[in-house]
Scaffold this active site. Structure first.
Site, mmCIF file in Angstrom:
data_model
loop_
_atom_site.group_PDB
_atom_site.id
_atom_site.type_symbol
_atom_site.label_atom_id
_atom_site.label_comp_id
_atom_site.label_asym_id
_atom_site.label_seq_id
_atom_site.Cartn_x
_atom_site.Cartn_y
_atom_site.Cartn_z
ATOM 1 N N LYS A 34 -6.551 2.350 3.449
ATOM 2 C CA LYS A 34 -7.366 1.975 4.721
ATOM 3 C C LYS A 34 -7.183 2.725 5.810
ATOM 4 C CE LYS A 34 -9.094 -1.549 2.415
ATOM 5 N NZ LYS A 34 -10.389 -1.350 1.998
ATOM 6 N N LYS A 74 -2.352 5.800 18.773
ATOM 7 C CA LYS A 74 -2.285 7.306 18.138
ATOM 8 C C LYS A 74 -3.145 7.333 16.913
ATOM 9 C CE LYS A 74 -0.493 6.287 13.817
ATOM 10 N NZ LYS A 74 -0.930 6.999 12.760
ATOM 11 N N GLY A 82 0.731 -1.068 -0.014
ATOM 12 C CA GLY A 82 0.183 -0.206 -0.139
ATOM 13 C C GLY A 82 0.949 1.088 0.019
ATOM 14 N N TRP A 126 2.376 3.118 2.788
ATOM 15 C CA TRP A 126 3.466 3.068 3.303
ATOM 16 C C TRP A 126 4.290 1.707 2.947
ATOM 17 C CZ3 TRP A 126 7.010 5.439 5.462
ATOM 18 C CH2 TRP A 126 7.599 4.971 6.659
HETATM 19 N N1 LIG Z 1 0.468 5.257 4.904
HETATM 20 C C1 LIG Z 1 1.183 5.809 5.893
HETATM 21 O O1 LIG Z 1 1.497 6.982 5.995
HETATM 22 C C2 LIG Z 1 1.673 4.670 7.047
HETATM 23 C C3 LIG Z 1 2.792 5.265 7.718
HETATM 24 C C4 LIG Z 1 3.281 4.256 8.890
HETATM 25 C C5 LIG Z 1 2.433 3.051 9.010
HETATM 26 N N2 LIG Z 1 1.375 2.725 8.285
HETATM 27 C C6 LIG Z 1 0.563 1.492 8.587
HETATM 28 O O2 LIG Z 1 1.188 0.753 7.711
HETATM 29 C C7 LIG Z 1 0.085 -0.396 7.473
HETATM 30 C C8 LIG Z 1 -0.316 -0.600 6.057
HETATM 31 O O3 LIG Z 1 -0.872 0.831 5.642
HETATM 32 P P1 LIG Z 1 -0.419 1.083 4.109
HETATM 33 O O4 LIG Z 1 -0.314 2.662 4.231
HETATM 34 O O5 LIG Z 1 0.794 0.494 3.492
HETATM 35 O O6 LIG Z 1 -1.605 0.657 3.232
HETATM 36 P P2 LIG Z 1 -2.975 1.380 2.520
HETATM 37 O O7 LIG Z 1 -3.914 1.890 3.591
HETATM 38 O O8 LIG Z 1 -2.421 2.629 1.683
HETATM 39 O O9 LIG Z 1 -3.474 0.505 1.615
HETATM 40 C C9 LIG Z 1 -4.241 -0.610 1.671
HETATM 41 C C10 LIG Z 1 -3.621 -2.034 1.194
HETATM 42 O O10 LIG Z 1 -4.471 -2.891 1.608
HETATM 43 C C11 LIG Z 1 -4.535 -3.901 0.662
HETATM 44 N N3 LIG Z 1 -5.502 -4.804 0.774
HETATM 45 C C12 LIG Z 1 -6.817 -4.597 0.440
HETATM 46 N N4 LIG Z 1 -7.595 -5.714 1.073
HETATM 47 C C13 LIG Z 1 -6.770 -6.653 1.250
HETATM 48 C C14 LIG Z 1 -6.813 -7.954 1.794
HETATM 49 N N5 LIG Z 1 -8.002 -8.681 1.870
HETATM 50 N N6 LIG Z 1 -5.708 -8.456 2.195
HETATM 51 C C15 LIG Z 1 -4.473 -8.122 2.248
HETATM 52 N N7 LIG Z 1 -4.466 -6.560 1.555
HETATM 53 C C16 LIG Z 1 -5.543 -6.167 1.360
HETATM 54 C C17 LIG Z 1 -4.422 -3.029 -0.413
HETATM 55 O O11 LIG Z 1 -4.030 -3.796 -1.753
HETATM 56 C C18 LIG Z 1 -3.494 -1.866 -0.203
HETATM 57 O O12 LIG Z 1 -2.070 -2.333 -0.618
HETATM 58 C C19 LIG Z 1 -1.142 0.215 8.429
HETATM 59 O O13 LIG Z 1 -1.193 -0.534 9.462
HETATM 60 C C20 LIG Z 1 -0.882 1.622 8.549
HETATM 61 O O14 LIG Z 1 -1.369 2.197 9.836
HETATM 62 C C21 LIG Z 1 1.012 3.573 7.323
HETATM 63 O O1 LIG Z 2 -2.407 8.649 7.696
HETATM 64 P P1 LIG Z 2 -2.454 7.772 8.883
HETATM 65 O O2 LIG Z 2 -3.651 8.555 9.874
HETATM 66 O O3 LIG Z 2 -3.081 6.252 8.758
HETATM 67 O O4 LIG Z 2 -1.216 8.078 9.679
HETATM 68 C C1 LIG Z 2 0.119 7.539 8.883
HETATM 69 C C2 LIG Z 2 1.082 7.351 9.831
HETATM 70 O O5 LIG Z 2 0.752 6.253 10.861
HETATM 71 C C3 LIG Z 2 1.697 8.515 10.545
HETATM 72 O O6 LIG Z 2 2.942 8.157 11.267
#
Ligand SMILES: NC(=O)c1ccc[n+]([C@@H]2O[C@H](COP(=O)([O-])OP(=O)(O)OC[C@H]3O[C@@H](n4cnc5c(N)ncnc54)[C@H](O)[C@@H]3O)[C@@H](O)[C@H]2O)c1
Ligand SMILES: O=P(O)(O)OC[C@H](O)CO
Length: 369
Positions: A324, A233, A40, A42
């Protein structure tokens, strides 16, 4: 291939490995091989960082596999687009991925032979994903979870890192959390993150895998504290978005951040007495609460909920293009733990966020704390 790259590649082939493989003494040890489970917003940024770093690490395989939950984008498979264009056009547009990131739509193929597994999927999909790979991962593999969330079931509250560990034969699972809005890290703007470890050698190994001059990694022996900071958070971010939507101003937002951080600490210590106070001063603690309350997706959707009156579910689909939300679900999971224990009064902010998201309480109630 340029001459220098060719020499580096030959040197890597000849270099000894530090992998702790459980193979016969006489057999050559395999080089560390990283697989990312998730692609996704991140996940794609992390793929970029890891793929750049492993190229410079002699005891690592150059190829970084990235499991893609397959979907069609403009009539083409996303995994194919990533491999052809070296860009995740849906979840991280306009950022080039290194050519050694190889997208795999089949989970079992992606994890094959991996010694290091990086879990970076939304927390609601963890159990289903682990179920698919149990029995297919190497017995000497180690994992790290970048997933911000918790698991709540009849068994009570569990860390996502423990869910991974329990589902994958007790493998060592570290965590990485921090103040990391993905798009800013993708643009290489300076920030920090925190690795939480149980096994120090593995913690330091992960630090090496992720550290960049613009992505500074600290390692602390407190998996529970680091992980709970990352999960909780997101609930505070929902509260921050609500007060933004209500135009309550900076003082109110600062109060939400302070109260939220204080509930995060109380909750973490209540359920895991080993959690260290210092962890809340790391990037995963105070810094992540600040960044998420100003720039995150949870904040954005909560603000839109106040401004439009639409449901969180509807807004997630409308505003996030497949990304998500984790905060609303986590608020519900936390409430499911607090309520039966009669603890809701001790966690008024977490409780109000739950009631606003799921019981139709007026968002203005967010300041009745
Ligand atoms: N985006 C950020 O800024 C950020 C930063 C730090 C941590 N995180 C954490 O990283 C984790 C992943 O977030 P992200 O931002 O990479 O994802 P995202 O929210 O950008 O994307 C959702 C992902 O889930 C996948 N998906 C959808 N249905 C699915 C299923 N049934 N099984 C498996 N995967 C499925 C999609 O293909 C997509 O890759 C989360 O826990 C988030 O809190 C995100
Ligand atoms: O976009 P959010 O709210 O899922 O937050 C993204 C990261 O977790 C920030 O560190």
């Amino acid at each position: 291939m340029a001459a220098l790259e060719r020499i580096a590649s030959i040197a890597k082939t000849l270099a000894p490995s530090t992998a702790s493989a459980s193979v016969l003494n006489s057999a050559p040890l395999p080089r560390e091989k990283v697989c990312l489970i998730g692609s996704g917003n991140w996940g794609s940024v992390i793929a970029k960082i890891v793929a750049e770093n492993v190229k410079a690490l002699p005891d690592f395989d150059d190829e970084v596999r990235m499991w893609v939950f397959e979907e069609m984008v403009n009539g083409e498979r996303l995994s194919k687009i990533i491999n052809d264009k070296h860009e995740n056009v849906k979840y991280l547009p306009n950022i080039k991925l290194p050519t050694n990131v190889i997208a795999h739509p089949t989970l079992l193929t992606a994890v094959e032979g991996a010694t290091l597994l990086v879990f970076v999927i939304p927390h609601q999909f963890v159990k289903g994903t682990c179920d698919q790979i149990i029995g297919s991962v190497r017995s000497d593999a180690r994992a790290i979870s970048l997933i911000k969330g918790v698991d709540v079931s009849k068994a009570g509250l569990r860390l996502i890192s423990d869910v991974i560990k329990e589902n994958l034969n007790g493998m060592d699972v570290s965590v990485l959390m921090g103040a990391n809005i993905a798009n800013e890290v993708a643009e290489e703007k300076f920030c920090e993150a925190t690795v939480g470890y149980r096994n120090e050698a593995n913690g330091l190994l992960w630090q090496k895998v992720f550290n960049k001059p613009y992505f500074k990694i600290a390692a602390v022996e407190d998996v529970e504290g680091v992980e709970l900071c990352g999960a909780l958070k997101n609930v505070v971010a929902i509260a921050a978005g609500l007060v933004d939507g209500l135009k309550y101003g900076d003082n109110t937002k600062a109060a939400i951040i302070r109260i939220g951080l204080s509930e995060m600490r109380r909750f973490s210590k209540h359920f895991h007495s080993s959690v260290k106070d210092n962890t809340f001063f790391e990037s995963c603690g105070v810094a992540d609460v600040i960044t998420t309350c100003f720039g995150g997706r949870n904040r954005k959707v909560a603000e839109a909920h106040v401004l439009t009156g639409k449901s969180f579910e509807e807004l997630e689909k409308e505003l996030l293009n497949g990304q998500k939300l984790q905060g609303t679900l986590t608020a519900r999971e936390i409430f499911m733990i607090l309520e039966p224990k009669g603890l809701t009064k001790e966690f008024p902010l977490f409780t109000q966020v739950y009631r606003i998201c799921y019981e139709g309480l007026d968002p203005k109630a967010i300041i009745n704390l």
